[in-house]
Design a protein around this motif. Structure first.
Motif, PDB file in Angstrom:
ATOM      1  N   ASP A   1       0.767  -1.165   0.135  1.00  0.00           N
ATOM      2  CA  ASP A   1       0.041  -0.081   0.034  1.00  0.00           C
ATOM      3  C   ASP A   1       1.050   1.154   0.028  1.00  0.00           C
ATOM      4  O   ASP A   1       1.580   1.558   0.916  1.00  0.00           O
ATOM      5  CB  ASP A   1      -0.902  -0.007   1.201  1.00  0.00           C
ATOM      6  CG  ASP A   1      -2.068   0.977   1.146  1.00  0.00           C
ATOM      7  OD1 ASP A   1      -1.529   2.213   0.540  1.00  0.00           O
ATOM      8  OD2 ASP A   1      -2.996   0.913   1.960  1.00  0.00           O
TER       9      ASP A   1
ATOM     10  N   SER B   1       0.083   4.004   2.777  1.00  0.00           N
ATOM     11  CA  SER B   1       0.566   3.814   4.037  1.00  0.00           C
ATOM     12  C   SER B   1       2.173   3.240   4.228  1.00  0.00           C
ATOM     13  O   SER B   1       2.775   3.254   5.339  1.00  0.00           O
ATOM     14  CB  SER B   1      -0.311   3.143   4.921  1.00  0.00           C
ATOM     15  OG  SER B   1      -0.500   1.824   4.419  1.00  0.00           O
TER      16      SER B   1
ATOM     17  N   THR C   1       2.793   0.317   3.899  1.00  0.00           N
ATOM     18  CA  THR C   1       2.513  -1.039   4.557  1.00  0.00           C
ATOM     19  C   THR C   1       2.289  -2.129   3.686  1.00  0.00           C
ATOM     20  O   THR C   1       1.818  -1.978   2.649  1.00  0.00           O
ATOM     21  CB  THR C   1       1.524  -0.886   5.530  1.00  0.00           C
ATOM     22  OG1 THR C   1       0.253  -0.863   4.886  1.00  0.00           O
ATOM     23  CG2 THR C   1       1.779  -0.091   6.706  1.00  0.00           C
TER      24      THR C   1
ATOM     25  N   GLU D   1       0.137  -5.433   2.373  1.00  0.00           N
ATOM     26  CA  GLU D   1      -1.077  -6.282   2.592  1.00  0.00           C
ATOM     27  C   GLU D   1      -0.795  -7.500   1.934  1.00  0.00           C
ATOM     28  O   GLU D   1       0.191  -7.749   1.141  1.00  0.00           O
ATOM     29  CB  GLU D   1      -2.228  -5.438   1.612  1.00  0.00           C
ATOM     30  CG  GLU D   1      -2.486  -4.021   2.065  1.00  0.00           C
ATOM     31  CD  GLU D   1      -3.173  -3.789   3.318  1.00  0.00           C
ATOM     32  OE1 GLU D   1      -3.704  -4.814   3.837  1.00  0.00           O
ATOM     33  OE2 GLU D   1      -3.215  -2.785   4.031  1.00  0.00           O
TER      34      GLU D   1
ATOM     35  N   THR E   1      -4.273  -6.505   6.476  1.00  0.00           N
ATOM     36  CA  THR E   1      -3.154  -6.192   7.414  1.00  0.00           C
ATOM     37  C   THR E   1      -3.914  -5.160   8.089  1.00  0.00           C
ATOM     38  O   THR E   1      -4.335  -4.121   7.631  1.00  0.00           O
ATOM     39  CB  THR E   1      -2.088  -5.600   6.743  1.00  0.00           C
ATOM     40  OG1 THR E   1      -1.631  -6.749   5.742  1.00  0.00           O
ATOM     41  CG2 THR E   1      -0.779  -5.085   7.888  1.00  0.00           C
ATOM     42  N   VAL E   2      -3.825  -5.140   9.735  1.00  0.00           N
ATOM     43  CA  VAL E   2      -4.748  -3.984  10.543  1.00  0.00           C
ATOM     44  C   VAL E   2      -3.425  -3.584  11.279  1.00  0.00           C
ATOM     45  O   VAL E   2      -2.510  -4.091  11.729  1.00  0.00           O
ATOM     46  CB  VAL E   2      -5.553  -4.480  11.282  1.00  0.00           C
ATOM     47  CG1 VAL E   2      -6.709  -4.919  10.333  1.00  0.00           C
ATOM     48  CG2 VAL E   2      -5.259  -5.659  12.132  1.00  0.00           C
ATOM     49  N   ARG E   3      -3.723  -2.389  11.549  1.00  0.00           N
ATOM     50  CA  ARG E   3      -2.869  -1.581  12.651  1.00  0.00           C
ATOM     51  C   ARG E   3      -3.531  -1.412  13.804  1.00  0.00           C
ATOM     52  O   ARG E   3      -4.670  -1.075  14.029  1.00  0.00           O
ATOM     53  CB  ARG E   3      -2.495  -0.029  12.315  1.00  0.00           C
ATOM     54  CG  ARG E   3      -1.730   0.534  13.165  1.00  0.00           C
ATOM     55  CD  ARG E   3      -1.402   2.082  13.089  1.00  0.00           C
ATOM     56  NE  ARG E   3      -0.606   2.357  14.118  1.00  0.00           N
ATOM     57  CZ  ARG E   3       0.139   3.660  14.096  1.00  0.00           C
ATOM     58  NH1 ARG E   3       0.107   4.179  13.089  1.00  0.00           N
ATOM     59  NH2 ARG E   3       0.909   3.943  15.213  1.00  0.00           N
ATOM     60  N   LEU E   4      -2.788  -2.220  15.073  1.00  0.00           N
ATOM     61  CA  LEU E   4      -3.369  -2.571  16.354  1.00  0.00           C
ATOM     62  C   LEU E   4      -2.970  -1.116  17.448  1.00  0.00           C
ATOM     63  O   LEU E   4      -1.972  -0.742  17.064  1.00  0.00           O
ATOM     64  CB  LEU E   4      -2.830  -3.814  16.942  1.00  0.00           C
ATOM     65  CG  LEU E   4      -3.550  -5.019  16.254  1.00  0.00           C
ATOM     66  CD1 LEU E   4      -2.744  -6.226  17.023  1.00  0.00           C
ATOM     67  CD2 LEU E   4      -4.906  -5.065  16.314  1.00  0.00           C
ATOM     68  N   PRO E   5      -3.805  -0.798  18.316  1.00  0.00           N
ATOM     69  CA  PRO E   5      -3.261   0.246  19.316  1.00  0.00           C
ATOM     70  C   PRO E   5      -1.868  -0.225  19.859  1.00  0.00           C
ATOM     71  O   PRO E   5      -1.947  -1.812  19.816  1.00  0.00           O
ATOM     72  CB  PRO E   5      -4.340   0.264  20.118  1.00  0.00           C
ATOM     73  CG  PRO E   5      -5.568  -0.244  19.608  1.00  0.00           C
ATOM     74  CD  PRO E   5      -5.092  -1.244  18.512  1.00  0.00           C
ATOM     75  N   ARG E   6      -1.173   0.527  20.323  1.00  0.00           N
ATOM     76  CA  ARG E   6       0.068  -0.351  20.887  1.00  0.00           C
ATOM     77  C   ARG E   6      -0.139  -1.208  22.220  1.00  0.00           C
ATOM     78  O   ARG E   6       0.545  -2.137  22.136  1.00  0.00           O
ATOM     79  CB  ARG E   6       0.828   0.862  21.358  1.00  0.00           C
ATOM     80  CG  ARG E   6       2.343   0.529  21.290  1.00  0.00           C
ATOM     81  CD  ARG E   6       3.285   1.888  21.614  1.00  0.00           C
ATOM     82  NE  ARG E   6       3.111   2.813  20.590  1.00  0.00           N
ATOM     83  CZ  ARG E   6       3.824   3.742  20.734  1.00  0.00           C
ATOM     84  NH1 ARG E   6       4.558   4.059  22.076  1.00  0.00           N
ATOM     85  NH2 ARG E   6       4.064   4.934  20.033  1.00  0.00           N
TER      86      ARG E   6
ATOM     87  N   ALA F   1      -1.142  -4.532  20.595  1.00  0.00           N
ATOM     88  CA  ALA F   1      -0.063  -5.183  19.715  1.00  0.00           C
ATOM     89  C   ALA F   1       0.772  -5.952  20.909  1.00  0.00           C
ATOM     90  O   ALA F   1       1.369  -7.050  20.606  1.00  0.00           O
ATOM     91  CB  ALA F   1       0.657  -4.136  18.996  1.00  0.00           C
TER      92      ALA F   1
END
Ligand code: ZN
Length: 80
Positions: free
Chosen positions: A33, A36, A38, A40, A52-57, A60
């Motif tokens: 992508d 971003s 990142t 996928e 692919t997801v971004r998690l809160p720290r 994670a």
């Protein structure tokens, strides 16, 4: 493990070449992508619903701590 080689093409719009394998199936090349930066999963895996997801720290970290946990079958070694 080798680092992925990424070559950003500036001619003809945002496009890049890389050799990062799909993180889901590992058979085909992942989709990058460019917005971003990142990776996928490959198109085929995306069609199967992988993302692919971004998690809160904090989440994670929680996942990382439980990587070797028995709750996660994907992290377990194949039973022989
Ligand atoms: Zn794939």
């Amino acid at each position: 493990m080798e680092l992925a080689k990424i070559e950003v093409k500036t001619d003809g719009g945002p496009w890049c070449e890389h050799n990062m394998p799909c993180s889901v199936c590992g058979k085909t090349v992942a989709v990058m992508d460019m917005n971003s930066g990142t990776f996928e999963p490959c198109w085929e895996c995306q069609q199967q619903g992988w993302l692919t997801v971004r998690l809160p720290r904090w989440l994670a970290r929680w996942f990382r701590r439980r990587r070797n946990d028995r709750l996660w079958p994907c992290a377990r070694k194949e039973a022989s």
